[in-house]
Design an enzyme around this catalytic site. Structure first.
Site, PDB file in Angstrom:
ATOM      1  N   ASN A 109       0.838  -1.201   0.000  1.00 36.36           N
ATOM      2  CA  ASN A 109       0.000   0.000   0.000  1.00 36.36           C
ATOM      3  C   ASN A 109       0.867   1.244   0.000  1.00 36.36           C
ATOM      4  O   ASN A 109       1.960   1.258   0.549  1.00 36.36           O
ATOM      5  CB  ASN A 109      -0.952  -0.008   1.209  1.00 36.36           C
ATOM      6  CG  ASN A 109      -0.384   0.705   2.414  1.00 36.36           C
ATOM      7  OD1 ASN A 109      -0.413   1.941   2.504  1.00 36.36           O
ATOM      8  ND2 ASN A 109       0.180  -0.058   3.348  1.00 36.36           N
ATOM      9  N   PHE A 113      -1.616   8.101   4.569  1.00 38.43           N
ATOM     10  CA  PHE A 113      -2.384   8.690   5.680  1.00 38.43           C
ATOM     11  C   PHE A 113      -3.688   9.341   5.207  1.00 38.43           C
ATOM     12  O   PHE A 113      -4.044  10.439   5.629  1.00 38.43           O
ATOM     13  CB  PHE A 113      -1.547   9.726   6.441  1.00 38.43           C
ATOM     14  CG  PHE A 113      -0.473   9.163   7.339  1.00 38.43           C
ATOM     15  CD1 PHE A 113      -0.345   7.800   7.547  1.00 38.43           C
ATOM     16  CD2 PHE A 113       0.410  10.007   7.985  1.00 38.43           C
ATOM     17  CE1 PHE A 113       0.651   7.287   8.375  1.00 38.43           C
ATOM     18  CE2 PHE A 113       1.401   9.508   8.827  1.00 38.43           C
ATOM     19  CZ  PHE A 113       1.527   8.144   9.015  1.00 38.43           C
ATOM     20  N   SER A 172       5.707   5.056   8.735  1.00 35.48           N
ATOM     21  CA  SER A 172       5.087   4.786   7.449  1.00 35.48           C
ATOM     22  C   SER A 172       6.029   5.225   6.330  1.00 35.48           C
ATOM     23  O   SER A 172       6.596   6.316   6.385  1.00 35.48           O
ATOM     24  CB  SER A 172       3.761   5.546   7.317  1.00 35.48           C
ATOM     25  OG  SER A 172       3.289   5.480   5.980  1.00 35.48           O
ATOM     26  N   ASN A 174       5.085   5.993   3.378  1.00 35.67           N
ATOM     27  CA  ASN A 174       4.283   6.640   2.336  1.00 35.67           C
ATOM     28  C   ASN A 174       4.092   8.139   2.525  1.00 35.67           C
ATOM     29  O   ASN A 174       3.380   8.769   1.745  1.00 35.67           O
ATOM     30  CB  ASN A 174       2.924   5.948   2.244  1.00 35.67           C
ATOM     31  CG  ASN A 174       3.059   4.478   1.895  1.00 35.67           C
ATOM     32  OD1 ASN A 174       3.852   4.120   1.026  1.00 35.67           O
ATOM     33  ND2 ASN A 174       2.324   3.627   2.584  1.00 35.67           N
ATOM     34  N   THR A 175       4.705   8.713   3.560  1.00 28.46           N
ATOM     35  CA  THR A 175       4.745  10.162   3.730  1.00 28.46           C
ATOM     36  C   THR A 175       6.203  10.579   3.632  1.00 28.46           C
ATOM     37  O   THR A 175       7.004  10.214   4.505  1.00 28.46           O
ATOM     38  CB  THR A 175       4.169  10.586   5.092  1.00 28.46           C
ATOM     39  OG1 THR A 175       2.786  10.214   5.143  1.00 28.46           O
ATOM     40  CG2 THR A 175       4.285  12.088   5.288  1.00 28.46           C
ATOM     41  N   LYS A 211       5.650   3.313  17.064  1.00 27.95           N
ATOM     42  CA  LYS A 211       5.666   2.280  16.034  1.00 27.95           C
ATOM     43  C   LYS A 211       6.871   2.498  15.131  1.00 27.95           C
ATOM     44  O   LYS A 211       7.040   3.584  14.567  1.00 27.95           O
ATOM     45  CB  LYS A 211       4.378   2.321  15.213  1.00 27.95           C
ATOM     46  CG  LYS A 211       4.222   1.144  14.245  1.00 27.95           C
ATOM     47  CD  LYS A 211       2.807   1.077  13.698  1.00 27.95           C
ATOM     48  CE  LYS A 211       2.598  -0.179  12.865  1.00 27.95           C
ATOM     49  NZ  LYS A 211       1.196  -0.325  12.421  1.00 27.95           N
ATOM     50  N   ASN A 240       6.142  -1.641  11.412  1.00 21.12           N
ATOM     51  CA  ASN A 240       5.348  -1.144  10.304  1.00 21.12           C
ATOM     52  C   ASN A 240       5.677  -1.942   9.044  1.00 21.12           C
ATOM     53  O   ASN A 240       6.397  -2.947   9.111  1.00 21.12           O
ATOM     54  CB  ASN A 240       5.633   0.355  10.098  1.00 21.12           C
ATOM     55  CG  ASN A 240       4.424   1.120   9.619  1.00 21.12           C
ATOM     56  OD1 ASN A 240       3.694   0.671   8.740  1.00 21.12           O
ATOM     57  ND2 ASN A 240       4.193   2.298  10.177  1.00 21.12           N
TER      58      ASN A 240
END
Length: 351
Positions: A109, A113, A172, A174-175, A211, A240
């Protein structure tokens, strides 16, 4: 009645994100299964001043906006974590951004967020106030935030008194730039400010967990352990999703960018879990996440140092019946090895 075997063929034919939204809608309508038998006594554990009937929780990302935590608890989860939530709503990255890898029982994915923001989640948590069940809130920062640490402080202030615990998500992939907050100097500032933002006028301080990513090196893990112990973090979530792609067979979706979760993450995340248990000397509770799809997987995480566990990707492939199956298998493994309680097995392979 478990409807998953009947709907899975249909769900597998549609876009994963659309399938996920349909799942949330069905759970909101009360169509989810309900646990009818009590959990084995051996699975109960007390942590953070909270009593967990069993160690299995739903990981953040499944219920970003806090729409169905009670449905997940009714299904037999020992706790639910909602989010990741950011101060302001944001749409996330362009679609498509979720990809199945059925050959590997994995998911990639790059959602970024996407969520409805603090206010929407706060209204839902206020509405469920007084209900039983442990519901944690996973907090993040907006992509365009001028001061990302301030966004985490805002998350603490928004949900303190509503959240059973907080998870600070800085891992994450993805940021852009978010994972830099795991560097020691920035992490010290972040954790100090987040802990200071908690309300002190309640019976207990709301626990704060961090996390972390599974892609960290030995020095980075040692730095995180040092900061966690020195500043008094309540726990760590390991881990994560990963940006690694080792072992994937080239094919449909295997080369998509984003965070990889599911079965390929199991070995990596469990290794990092065991190392973090060693580095902290078992003094900080750990939540093991990544690739759990059986009682054996769950037991391996426990023996590597996890006191609690979280699922997500495996539910995509096995459905909600997996929850009860893992708990039964885990209880059997504990009994076979002579452990009367789950806590007695925590870190057994590391010790």
């Amino acid at each position: 009645m478990d409807l998953f075997p009947f709907v899975r063929p249909f769900m597998s034919l549609i876009d994963p994100e659309t399938a996920h939204r349909l799942t949330i809608r069905a759970l909101r309508m009360g169509l989810g299964p309900r646990q009818t038998q009590p959990d084995p006594v051996s699975l109960a554990i007390d942590l953070f001043g909270l009593h967990f009937e069993n160690p299995l929780g739903i990981a953040a990302g499944f219920d970003k906006n806090g729409e169905v935590p009670d449905a997940m608890l009714a299904m037999g989860m020992g706790f639910a974590e909602v989010g990741t939530v950011t101060p302001r709503p944001q749409t996330g990255n362009p679609r498509p951004r979720v990809f199945r890898l059925p050959l590997h029982r994995a998911v990639i994915n790059r959602l970024g967020f996407n969520n409805e923001g603090h206010e929407a989640l706060k209204k839902r948590l206020v509405a469920r106030r007084g209900r039983r069940g442990i519901v944690g809130v996973n907090i993040g920062a907006n992509k365009d935030a001028a001061d990302r640490i301030a966004d985490y402080e805002a998350g603490i202030r928004a949900f303190d008194g509503l959240a059973s615990y907080f998870t600070v998500n800085i891992s994450s992939p993805n940021t852009p730039g978010l994972r830099a907050l795991q560097n020691k100097a920035e992490l010290e500032t972040l954790i100090s400010r987040v802990l200071a933002a908690r309300r002190t006028d309640m019976a207990r301080l709301t626990p704060v967990l961090l996390k972390i990513a599974p892609d960290l090196g030995a020095e980075e893990l040692a730095d995180i352990a040092d900061v966690a112990l020195r500043l008094g973090l309540d726990g760590l979530i390991v881990s994560n999703t990963t940006i690694a792609r080792e072992g994937l067979v080239s094919g449909v979706n295997a080369n998509e960018t984003g965070g990889l979760s599911g079965a390929p993450l199991f070995a990596m995340s469990t290794k990092v879990l065991a190392e973090m248990y060693r580095l902290t000397g078992g003094r900080i509770p750990l939540i093991g996440v990544g690739g759990i799809s059986s009682g054996d997987d769950a037991y391996a995480k426990i023996r590597a140092g996890a006191s609690l566990l979280q699922l997500y990707s495996a539910l995509t492939y096995d459905g909600p019946a997996l929850v009860g199956r893992i708990k039964a298998e885990l209880a059997a493994r504990l009994a076979a090895d002579g452990f009367a309680h789950l806590k007695d097995a925590v870190g057994a392979d590391v010790k």
